[in-house]
Design an enzyme around this catalytic site. Structure first.
Site, PDB file in Angstrom:
ATOM      1  N   TYR A 198      48.168  54.133 105.050  1.00 16.56           N
ATOM      2  CA  TYR A 198      48.422  53.240 104.227  1.00 16.56           C
ATOM      3  C   TYR A 198      49.806  52.359 104.354  1.00 16.56           C
ATOM      4  O   TYR A 198      50.055  51.429 103.367  1.00 16.56           O
ATOM      5  CB  TYR A 198      48.816  53.944 103.201  1.00 16.56           C
ATOM      6  CG  TYR A 198      49.135  53.525 101.522  1.00 16.56           C
ATOM      7  CD1 TYR A 198      48.379  53.317 100.756  1.00 16.56           C
ATOM      8  CD2 TYR A 198      50.937  53.512 101.752  1.00 16.56           C
ATOM      9  CE1 TYR A 198      48.175  53.366  99.184  1.00 16.56           C
ATOM     10  CE2 TYR A 198      50.768  53.262  99.579  1.00 16.56           C
ATOM     11  CZ  TYR A 198      49.716  52.890  98.834  1.00 16.56           C
ATOM     12  OH  TYR A 198      50.012  52.564  97.371  1.00 16.56           O
ATOM     13  N   SER A 205      39.861  51.156  88.369  1.00 19.10           N
ATOM     14  CA  SER A 205      41.101  52.325  87.366  1.00 19.10           C
ATOM     15  C   SER A 205      42.865  52.247  88.006  1.00 19.10           C
ATOM     16  O   SER A 205      42.890  51.025  88.661  1.00 19.10           O
ATOM     17  CB  SER A 205      40.748  53.472  88.723  1.00 19.10           C
ATOM     18  OG  SER A 205      40.998  53.782  90.393  1.00 19.10           O
ATOM     19  N   THR A 257      48.096  57.206  88.778  1.00 17.73           N
ATOM     20  CA  THR A 257      46.956  57.228  88.960  1.00 17.73           C
ATOM     21  C   THR A 257      45.900  57.503  89.797  1.00 17.73           C
ATOM     22  O   THR A 257      46.675  58.697  90.281  1.00 17.73           O
ATOM     23  CB  THR A 257      46.574  55.425  89.883  1.00 17.73           C
ATOM     24  OG1 THR A 257      46.942  55.894  91.218  1.00 17.73           O
ATOM     25  CG2 THR A 257      48.111  54.346  89.492  1.00 17.73           C
ATOM     26  N   ASP A 287      34.094  44.429  97.400  1.00 16.34           N
ATOM     27  CA  ASP A 287      34.484  45.087  98.127  1.00 16.34           C
ATOM     28  C   ASP A 287      35.196  43.728  99.067  1.00 16.34           C
ATOM     29  O   ASP A 287      35.177  42.750  99.629  1.00 16.34           O
ATOM     30  CB  ASP A 287      33.459  45.587  99.233  1.00 16.34           C
ATOM     31  CG  ASP A 287      33.889  46.676 100.165  1.00 16.34           C
ATOM     32  OD1 ASP A 287      35.278  46.769 100.067  1.00 16.34           O
ATOM     33  OD2 ASP A 287      33.152  47.458 100.625  1.00 16.34           O
TER      34      ASP A 287
END
Length: 335
Positions: free
Chosen positions: A156, A17, A193, A64
């Site tokens: 993040y 994605s 996104t 992964d």
């Protein structure tokens, strides 16, 4: 010089994605061979069909990136099948929103594993194949938050800082040994996104990107530019550059400006309730998508990126002109 895009074998992680998917599609339009890696195999299969339809060659490898053996296997299998890796694009990411005291240690650890270690694993796996080849390029999709932090995204932000630092260190090592392998790191602004729909939220509502927002194609275009014209660092989107400049010009005041003037706590929250589904520990499901749900607010181009960031010599010329004007003004003032 890098091979032409139509002759490249490119590994794209996070291909299911967002920016990774759009990058794969753009590479397909140029006839490249694209190795598609992500956890969501269903989304990779739909992407495989699109890549083939557009004229590219696709190979699906569910991976992964938080697991080193899987990333190492991805690199090894790519070389076994296609003979080499010309470019490795690190796009995989996840997110967890909330104040640090709201996050569990497991959530923080998992976010760091996917975002930071995932890209480190990619750089290491690519390097192990590219050094013997004597050629290759690594493109990391980091974030403007690698330079200036914001609240509610501590894992993040930490991971993106780490990506930039690791990549810079690696690039210096390669430069020292005069290796032809290149490392480029992109620092995108807020991008529309599916990351925000897939994020885990502790805020009670779904998160959203802080304006200005850009479409994934803006970053994918920058990725392809970095593949053909490697450069150490590239900010994507004028919004990200503004954030970087605030940090550079006023590093002590930047956190207060971002928090108070930028209102980044309020601007990261939608008025939509969180539905309680995310891809932090388990893969997302469905056929995959390039864009999120903020398209009506997203810019489809970034003049700043195409005119300046993709041409560093122009930035140097502007800085030199600015310095000359400043010196001239100071001399006149003294007179």
């Amino acid at each position: 010089m890098p091979r032409p895009l139509h002759d490249q074998v490119v590994v794209v992680t996070g291909a299911s994605s967002g920016v990774g998917r759009e990058t794969a599609l753009l590479l397909a339009e140029h006839g490249a061979t694209v190795v598609l890696a992500a956890r969501n195999e269903e989304a990779l299969r739909t992407l495989e069909a699109e890549v083939t339809r557009l004229g590219g060659t696709a190979f699906v490898r569910p991976t992964d990136v938080a697991e080193w053996p899987q990333v190492e296997g991805l690199a090894r299998e790519t070389v076994e099948r296609f003979g080499r890796i010309d470019t490795w694009v690190n796009c995989a990411a996840t997110a967890v929103y909330g104040e640090v005291h709201q996050l569990s240690a497991e959530e923080i650890t998992r976010a760091i594993q996917v975002i930071l270690l995932g890209q480190i694993h990619g750089m290491k796996a690519a390097l192990d194949q590219m050094r013997p080849q004597g050629q290759g390029g690594i493109v990391n999709v980091a974030s403007a938050l690698a330079v200036q932090a914001v609240p509610l995204q501590a894992p993040y932000v930490a991971a993106k800082h780490g990506i930039l630092g690791f990549a810079e260190s690696l690039r210096m090592e390669l430069e020292h040994e005069r290796s032809p392998v290149t490392v480029s790191t992109l620092l995108p602004s807020s991008i529309n996104t599916p990351l925000f729909e897939h994020a885990r939220s502790k805020m009670g509502v779904l998160p959203q990107p802080v304006p200005p927002i850009y479409q994934p194609r803006v970053v994918a275009d920058a990725v392809l530019h970095a593949i053909s014209h490697p450069q150490p660092r590239m900010v994507v989107g004028g919004g990200g550059k503004m954030l970087e400049m605030v940090h550079r010009i006023a590093p002590r005041s930047a956190p207060t400006l971002v928090l108070r003037v930028g209102k980044t706590v309020q601007k990261q929250k939608t008025d939509r309730p969180d539905v309680g589904t995310d891809n932090l520990f388990t893969a997302s499901s469905g056929p995959g998508a390039v864009e999120g749900s903020f398209g009506q607010r997203a810019k489809s181009t970034s003049v700043y990126t195409t005119v300046l960031e993709q041409h560093p010599q122009r930035i140097r010329a502007l800085l030199a002109a600015g310095a000359l004007l400043t010196v001239t003004a100071l001399r006149r003032g003294r007179r």
